[in-house]
Design an enzyme around this catalytic site. Structure first.
Site, PDB file in Angstrom:
ATOM      1  N   GLY A  12      -9.408  -4.272   0.120  1.00 30.84           N
ATOM      2  CA  GLY A  12      -9.082  -4.133  -1.295  1.00 30.84           C
ATOM      3  C   GLY A  12      -8.444  -2.818  -1.688  1.00 30.84           C
ATOM      4  N   SER A  13      -7.849  -2.108  -0.737  1.00 34.73           N
ATOM      5  CA  SER A  13      -7.205  -0.844  -1.119  1.00 34.73           C
ATOM      6  C   SER A  13      -5.999  -1.095  -2.023  1.00 34.73           C
ATOM      7  CB  SER A  13      -6.803  -0.030   0.109  1.00 34.73           C
ATOM      8  OG  SER A  13      -5.743  -0.637   0.812  1.00 34.73           O
ATOM      9  N   ASN A  14      -5.346  -2.239  -1.859  1.00 36.57           N
ATOM     10  CA  ASN A  14      -4.237  -2.557  -2.767  1.00 36.57           C
ATOM     11  C   ASN A  14      -4.736  -2.943  -4.155  1.00 36.57           C
ATOM     12  OD1 ASN A  14      -1.431  -2.426  -1.488  1.00 36.57           O
ATOM     13  ND2 ASN A  14      -2.651  -3.370   0.124  1.00 36.57           N
ATOM     14  N   ASN A 107       3.399 -11.154  -3.516  1.00 32.02           N
ATOM     15  CA  ASN A 107       2.675 -10.893  -2.270  1.00 32.02           C
ATOM     16  C   ASN A 107       3.099  -9.555  -1.691  1.00 32.02           C
ATOM     17  OD1 ASN A 107       0.996 -11.551   0.030  1.00 32.02           O
ATOM     18  ND2 ASN A 107       2.862 -12.037   1.169  1.00 32.02           N
ATOM     19  N   HIS A 109       3.264  -7.699   2.029  1.00 30.91           N
ATOM     20  CA  HIS A 109       3.186  -8.015   3.457  1.00 30.91           C
ATOM     21  C   HIS A 109       3.516  -6.754   4.257  1.00 30.91           C
ATOM     22  CE1 HIS A 109       3.195 -10.642   6.965  1.00 30.91           C
ATOM     23  NE2 HIS A 109       4.251  -9.973   7.375  1.00 30.91           N
ATOM     24  N   VAL A 144       5.874 -19.713   4.236  1.00 36.85           N
ATOM     25  CA  VAL A 144       5.005 -18.542   4.415  1.00 36.85           C
ATOM     26  C   VAL A 144       5.831 -17.255   4.547  1.00 36.85           C
ATOM     27  CG1 VAL A 144       3.342 -17.445   5.963  1.00 36.85           C
ATOM     28  CG2 VAL A 144       3.155 -19.882   5.477  1.00 36.85           C
ATOM     29  N   GLU A 174       2.510   0.800   0.690  1.00 34.53           N
ATOM     30  CA  GLU A 174       2.062  -0.391  -0.051  1.00 34.53           C
ATOM     31  C   GLU A 174       1.483   0.006  -1.409  1.00 34.53           C
ATOM     32  OE1 GLU A 174       0.836  -3.524   3.492  1.00 34.53           O
ATOM     33  OE2 GLU A 174      -0.750  -2.591   2.350  1.00 34.53           O
TER      34      GLU A 174
HETATM   35  C1  GAR Z   1      -2.341  -5.001   3.578  1.00 31.63           C
HETATM   36  O1  GAR Z   1      -1.780  -4.169   4.551  1.00 31.63           O
HETATM   37  C2  GAR Z   1      -1.443  -6.182   3.303  1.00 31.63           C
HETATM   38  O2  GAR Z   1      -0.099  -5.873   3.431  1.00 31.63           O
HETATM   39  C3  GAR Z   1      -1.900  -7.158   4.354  1.00 31.63           C
HETATM   40  O3  GAR Z   1      -3.288  -7.005   4.395  1.00 31.63           O
HETATM   41  C4  GAR Z   1      -3.628  -5.659   4.094  1.00 31.63           C
HETATM   42  C5  GAR Z   1      -4.737  -5.645   3.059  1.00 31.63           C
HETATM   43  O4  GAR Z   1      -5.212  -4.347   2.841  1.00 31.63           O
HETATM   44  N1  GAR Z   1      -1.511  -8.485   4.016  1.00 31.63           N
HETATM   45  C6  GAR Z   1      -1.163  -9.405   4.913  1.00 31.63           C
HETATM   46  O5  GAR Z   1      -1.186  -9.198   6.113  1.00 31.63           O
HETATM   47  C7  GAR Z   1      -0.757 -10.752   4.345  1.00 31.63           C
HETATM   48  N2  GAR Z   1      -0.301 -11.625   5.381  1.00 31.63           N
HETATM   49  P1  GAR Z   1      -6.221  -4.046   1.629  1.00 31.63           P
HETATM   50  O6  GAR Z   1      -7.317  -5.083   1.660  1.00 31.63           O
HETATM   51  O7  GAR Z   1      -6.758  -2.678   1.915  1.00 31.63           O
HETATM   52  O8  GAR Z   1      -5.435  -4.094   0.348  1.00 31.63           O
END
Ligand code: GAR
Length: 196
Positions: A12-14, A107, A109, A144, A174
């Protein structure tokens, strides 16, 4: 303010970066709900600290992706969500969800799309031996990890990088470009005269 629903599977850092950008006044939006699918995810802990309601919808409890997505759509509607943000959501979406929020799902990625779609994108980049990696924010379409690209950011791949060190460098970007993309969406929405 734009009413956001955030979906996350893990750390959940994003989510945190979006919540902070809202708190700092960088995005004219409010987070209506966090949906998470793993009971052990850290994202809901972050949500609680921010006063955001978190709803666990565990895909293991649903008999198909379509039934799962139907429940997600119901939940998002219940919270009056206008835009959906996939912030580390690790499930493939079906048309049930994509059509319910057409062109309103964003999204993030961890690759420079269209390279390295799917899971383990950072590992794929390392294995390919690319010298530049990065991340992509895009609108979600039926295929996807495809759909119109909103923002990308690049980072160098360093000789001693592991998946962890490269992913950490990508995540710094990100946390910058995902809020930026949402701010653009919120500004666009406002300029169309929604009156909110
Ligand atoms: C992020 O790096 C995001 O880009 C990736 O998961 C991570 C979640 O980090 N998403 C994918 O790979 C989608 N296919 P977070 O939980 O710390 O936000």
């Amino acid at each position: 303010p734009l009413k956001l629903g955030i979906m996350a599977s893990g750390n959940g850092s994003n989510f945190e970066a979006i919540a902070q950008a809202i708190a700092d006044g960088q995005i004219n939006a409010q987070i209506q709900v966090l949906i998470y699918n793993n009971p052990s995810a850290k994202a809901p802990v972050r949500a609680a600290k921010r006063g955001v309601e978190a709803v666990l919808l565990n895909h293991r409890d649903y008999k198909s992706r379509q039934v799962f997505d139907t429940k997600i759509v119901q939940t998002l509607q219940q919270y009056n969500v206008e835009w959906v943000i996939l912030a580390g959501w690790m499930r493939v979406l079906t048309p049930v969800l994509i059509d319910a929020f057409a062109d309103k799902i964003i999204n993030i990625h961890p690759s420079l799309l269209p390279s390295f779609k799917g899971i383990n994108a950072v590992e794929q980049a390392l294995q390919a031996g690319v010298k530049i990696a990065g991340c992509t924010v895009h609108l979600v379409s039926l295929e996807v990890d495809s759909g119109p690209i909103l923002i990308q950011a690049a980072v160098p791949v360093l000789p001693d990088d592991t998946v962890e060190t490269l992913h950490a460098r990508i995540q710094i970007e990100e946390h910058r470009i995902l809020p930026q993309a949402i701010a653009l969406a919120a500004a666009g929405q406002g300029s169309r005269g929604a009156g909110e």
